[in-house]
Design a protein around this motif. Structure first.
Motif, short mmCIF file in Angstrom:
data_model
loop_
_atom_site.label_atom_id
_atom_site.label_comp_id
_atom_site.label_asym_id
_atom_site.label_seq_id
_atom_site.Cartn_x
_atom_site.Cartn_y
_atom_site.Cartn_z
N THR A 597 0.81 -1.22 0.00
CA THR A 597 0.00 0.00 0.00
C THR A 597 0.85 1.27 0.00
O THR A 597 0.31 2.37 -0.17
CB THR A 597 -0.96 0.03 1.21
OG1 THR A 597 -0.19 -0.09 2.42
CG2 THR A 597 -1.95 -1.12 1.14
N ASN A 601 -1.80 3.33 -3.78
CA ASN A 601 -2.60 4.29 -3.04
C ASN A 601 -3.06 5.36 -4.03
O ASN A 601 -2.52 5.47 -5.14
CB ASN A 601 -1.83 4.88 -1.87
CG ASN A 601 -0.50 5.45 -2.29
OD1 ASN A 601 -0.43 6.42 -3.05
ND2 ASN A 601 0.60 4.86 -1.80
N SER A 705 -5.41 4.79 -10.74
CA SER A 705 -5.91 6.09 -10.27
C SER A 705 -6.55 6.89 -11.41
O SER A 705 -7.31 7.83 -11.16
CB SER A 705 -4.77 6.90 -9.64
OG SER A 705 -4.26 6.23 -8.50
N ALA A 728 -7.22 -0.14 -3.68
CA ALA A 728 -6.21 0.55 -2.87
C ALA A 728 -5.90 1.92 -3.44
O ALA A 728 -5.52 2.85 -2.70
CB ALA A 728 -4.94 -0.28 -2.78
N CYS A 729 -6.08 2.08 -4.75
CA CYS A 729 -5.86 3.38 -5.42
C CYS A 729 -7.13 4.22 -5.45
O CYS A 729 -7.17 5.26 -6.11
CB CYS A 729 -5.34 3.15 -6.83
SG CYS A 729 -3.70 2.37 -6.86
N GLY A 730 -8.17 3.76 -4.76
CA GLY A 730 -9.40 4.53 -4.65
C GLY A 730 -10.41 4.29 -5.74
O GLY A 730 -11.42 4.99 -5.82
N LYS A 789 -14.54 5.83 -3.18
CA LYS A 789 -13.08 5.93 -2.97
C LYS A 789 -12.72 5.66 -1.52
O LYS A 789 -11.79 4.89 -1.23
CB LYS A 789 -12.61 7.32 -3.39
CG LYS A 789 -11.11 7.55 -3.23
CD LYS A 789 -10.72 8.93 -3.74
CE LYS A 789 -9.23 9.17 -3.60
NZ LYS A 789 -8.83 10.51 -4.12
N VAL A 793 -10.31 2.36 -0.32
CA VAL A 793 -9.00 2.49 0.32
C VAL A 793 -9.00 1.85 1.70
O VAL A 793 -8.06 1.14 2.08
CB VAL A 793 -8.60 3.98 0.42
CG1 VAL A 793 -7.32 4.15 1.22
CG2 VAL A 793 -8.43 4.57 -0.98
#
Length: 816
Positions: A597, A601, A705, A728-730, A789, A793
């Motif tokens: 992470t 992210n 992302s 994890a990247c939203g 998002k 996350v």
């Protein structure tokens, strides 16, 4: 006249079984008997008195429901009252004591059918029935049906009282139950509901006969009293089981007690296992140590508490080979008795022992050559029956000189010197040696691990996990080496202290595993790969092989099962896989895949889109998946069709494909299909050369992302790393509602399937329904992007590599 002590949980009225046990006490007392319950919280309206089990005498008759293991009160007279299918909710599946049953469907024994439904469950209400309800109960494993969607669910906590439950049922038209052998369907019927039972076969009409047939309680209670008052006193054995991280084997050990054929009471001494949740069996006395005191100290803890004769039993010993094995040991007992222990393949491991450590019969085929009681020098503490008088005279085991190993042999010497005989009984058990507290790591040093998979720099899911896990374990002190069947040829490399071995000849590297293992002096070999194409005969019996493998079908495919059964241990990297292995008879551990992470992210969307030529104001749907098979396992066809329909009224919609868009890797010609669908002008894709060689994890994080949503409704996934990386990247995800994918869904939507596909591996995968993908795209398009998002996350923090290493890998390796 014998008194009764009935094993009961504290009274609560939302359990029919608990009400039946407490009411039995009440009814026995009304008949002039003297009866008690074993827990202090009782129904104050009934004649039920509490008695501490420590105060029972030899004239007491202990009554245990089927969920209770053995004879925890240490009573001389025992009766079993079967309220549900033996073993379903815990406890043994067969019994050596007198048995009564509530229902002959559950167990064929004399009936004691207590009606615990109150009179206010009746059809007296004239109010309009305005709702439908359902109850799950013990049917939690039955798939949910659409008929119960959005209905009022009755639970243990709702309604709060029995009177409120009655009122609810009187206003209910149709009552559905996933539990066919609960009192609730009968209560609903008496309140005038139309009752439906949901089974694995479908929805069936309620058959009242199981409840109402033979409901002649007065005669049954008379018979119960007459029979139980004639029960003769019997001795019992105290079984002492020492555990340390024995989750994998303890259940099988307990299953073998169903064939004991003799009364027993159980004491489990746990030497501070990492996860103590498996120490949850009813009727067992537990000693939970605050540290690992080693085997001999724990044995002495049990011996000090034991009543009567004592059986020391390792958690990796299973009495699955013959009925009455414990009774046989008792019959053969003089001073100390062992048993014939066999490996899982049927060969003998121990039939007594002599000298320093020579086990009679080791490795021999069992041809009956030891099927007679023989006097021996000593027997293993893995399965040792001891007369109480021997313990009283000889004393405890020597935990100073022999804290773990050899203490059984040395204590047997003292038994001989005291004049007692040591015999090997004709009883036979299976011994999964090396799968209890002894394990592989007897030196206390970190295990040396050879990891067999893709190389750590290969841009594949296996390569990704190889890099993360091997380097993570190396940081915690484990000596690591990598055997690469893909990504390295021609020479040995050193990657920051991790030796990297190349492939030798065979496609999957099976021919190199033994040689690389010997060169590295590995204690274990962990393979991360699909095991069904492997030639396991080249290595499986020559190394300690642990398979960390996928289950990307509905059930474990037969070719996978065949090879998994050859492994020393199996690890599933999804909970779906773990459950599927369990259904197939393999106790697999669960360790999920992981991500870093610190890399994956949320990034700046505007800047990221510039890198990949994605228009700043577009709504971008992305796919990160391999395009390697026909039909497409990653469901490119359905996904592209759904996008084409989605984009019809959205000029700014774009589709980004991070894959081989041509047929270079044996998959669909995606460019050709986009032209066919009329969306070629909306397609953006990674150049093939860059896809193969120039996309780092940092690049992927920026790509995720850039997306507004990730499409991943694959036909089946063993795990699905892009699903976790994307979140994890939203970025929310759209996945299939099958195999591992639902458990990886923290933010997004799981879509429905259109049909099953019977694959060449002889198991099912699923085709996603195009319309369901389209519906999910529309819903996320209109949804709260910031909320998607945030949830994404937060959900993926549980899969961070540091957490997976600390919480899963290190405890597991320490337990070996």
């Amino acid at each position: 006249m014998g008194k009764y002590l009935i094993w009961t949980p504290d009274y609560r009225n939302n359990s029919g079984g608990i009400r039946a046990l407490h009411r039995l006490c009440h009814l026995l007392n009304r008949r002039g008997q003297e009866a008690y319950v074993s827990n202090p919280i009782v129904n104050k309206d009934w004649n039920t008195l509490y008695l501490d089990p420590k105060n029972i005498t030899d004239d007491f008759i202990a009554v245990y429901p089927e969920i209770v293991w053995g004879n925890p009160f240490g009573a001389k007279k025992v009766v079993r009252y079967v309220l549900n299918t033996p073993g379903l909710l815990g406890g043994a599946k067969s019994y050596s004591e007198t048995v009564f049953t509530w229902n002959k469907i559950s167990y064929d024994a004399p009936l004691l059918k207590i009606d615990v439904i109150e009179n206010f469950f009746n059809n007296s209400s004239t109010a309009e029935r305005t709702k439908n309800c359902f109850w799950v109960g013990k049917g939690k494993d039955i798939p949910r049906v659409k008929e119960t969607k959005d209905l009022t669910e009755i639970t243990l906590d709702y309604p709060k009282t029995r009177e409120e439950l009655s009122s609810l049922l009187k206003s209910t038209k149709v009552f559905y139950s996933y539990d066919g052998y609960s009192g609730l369907p009968e209560e609903a019927y008496r309140c005038g509901c139309e009752v439906k039972i949901i089974t694995e076969k479908g929805i069936e009409e309620y058959n009242r006969e199981w409840y109402t047939k033979d409901l002649d309680f007065d005669k049954q209670l008379d018979n119960f009293i007459e029979v139980t008052q004639k029960i003769e006193k019997k001795d019992f054995v105290t079984i002492i089981i020492v555990t340390y991280n024995s989750q994998e084997v303890l259940d099988k050990c307990f299953e073998g007690l169903s064939k004991a054929g003799y009364q027993y009471k159980i004491i489990v001494i746990d030497n501070n296992s990492n996860d103590k949740t498996y120490l949850n069996k009813q009727g067992v006395d537990y000693i939970i140590n605050d540290r690992n005191y080693n085997f001999t100290h724990a044995v002495n803890q049990g011996l000090k508490l034991a009543q009567g004769n004592v059986l020391l039993l390792n958690p990796d010993c299973m009495g699955n080979l013959q009925d009455g094995w414990l009774k046989q040991m008792v019959d053969d007992l003089d001073g100390v008795a062992g048993a014939i222990l066999k490996f899982p393949d049927g060969k003998i491991q121990h039939a007594g022992a002599f000298g320093f450590g020579a086990h009679t019969g080791m490795g021999e085929e069992d041809k009956g050559q030891y099927d007679k009681v023989r006097e021996v020098e000593w027997v293993t503490g893995a399965c040792m029956l001891i007369k109480k008088e021997v313990i009283d005279k000889v004393g405890l085991w020597d935990e100073i000189k022999f804290p773990h190993y050899e203490s059984d042999r040395e204590w047997c010497k003292k038994v001989k010197e005291a004049g007692y005989k040591i015999v090997c009984s004709t009883a036979k058990l299976t011994h999964l040696e090396g799968k209890s507290s002894k394990g592989l790591n007897v030196s206390g040093k970190k295990l040396r691990i050879l990891w067999h998979s893709n190389s750590a720099w290969t841009p594949t899911g296996y390569g990704n996990q190889t890099a993360l896990v091997t380097q993570g374990l190396q940081k915690t002190g484990y000596p690591m080496a990598i055997s690469s069947y893909y990504g390295l040829q021609g020479g040995i490399l050193n990657m920051g202290g991790i030796i990297c071995y190349p492939i030798i000849a065979s496609t999957w590297g099976e021919d190199s595993i033994v040689s690389h293992s010997q060169d590295f002096k590995a204690d274990i070999v962990i393979t991360l790969m699909d095991i069904w194409p492997m030639n396991t005969s080249l290595f499986a019996n020559k190394v300690k092989w642990i398979s960390w493998c996928p289950v990307d079908h509905e059930e474990v495919p037969p070719p996978v099962l065949v090879r998994a059964r050859e492994a020393y241990k199996v690890i599933a990297y999804s909970k779906h896989g773990q459950r599927a292995f369990k259904r197939a008879g393999i106790d697999a551990l669960y360790i999920p895949h992981c991500i870093d992470t610190k890399i994956f992210n949320p990034r700046d969307k505007k800047e990221s889109r510039k890198i990949f030529n994605i228009p700043e104001d577009s709504y971008c749907v992305g796919m990160v998946a391999q395009n390697k098979s026909l039909p497409s396992r990653k469901s490119f066809q359905q996904s592209l069709e759904a996008f084409a329909n989605f984009a019809k009224d959205k000029p700014n919609a774009r589709l980004y494909l991070h894959t081989a868009v041509g047929t270079e890797q044996g998959g669909m010609n995606l460019i050709e299909y986009c032209i066919h669908l009329g969306i070629a002008d909306k397609l953006i894709h990674t150049a093939y050369y860059n896809y193969l060689f120039k996309f780092s994890s940092e690049d992927l994080a920026k790509l995720y992302s850039s997306f507004d949503v990730l499409l991943n409704p694959a036909m089946g996934e063993g795990f699905g790393i892009p699903v976790i990386e994307s979140q994890a990247c939203g970025t929310p995800v759209i996945v299939g509602n099958w195999t591992s994918m639902p458990e990886l869904l923290g933010s997004g939507i799981a879509v429905e399937s259109s049909e099953k596909w019977w694959t060449p591996l002889a198991s099912y995968q699923y085709h996603p329904k195009m319309e369901s993908i389209l519906e999910a795209l529309e819903k996320i398009y209109k949804g709260d992007k910031e909320e998607y998002k945030r949830k994404a996350v937060e959900f993926t923090k549980a899969y961070d590599v540091d957490k997976i290493i600390k919480d899963y890998w290190v405890p597991y390796l320490e337990s070996l």
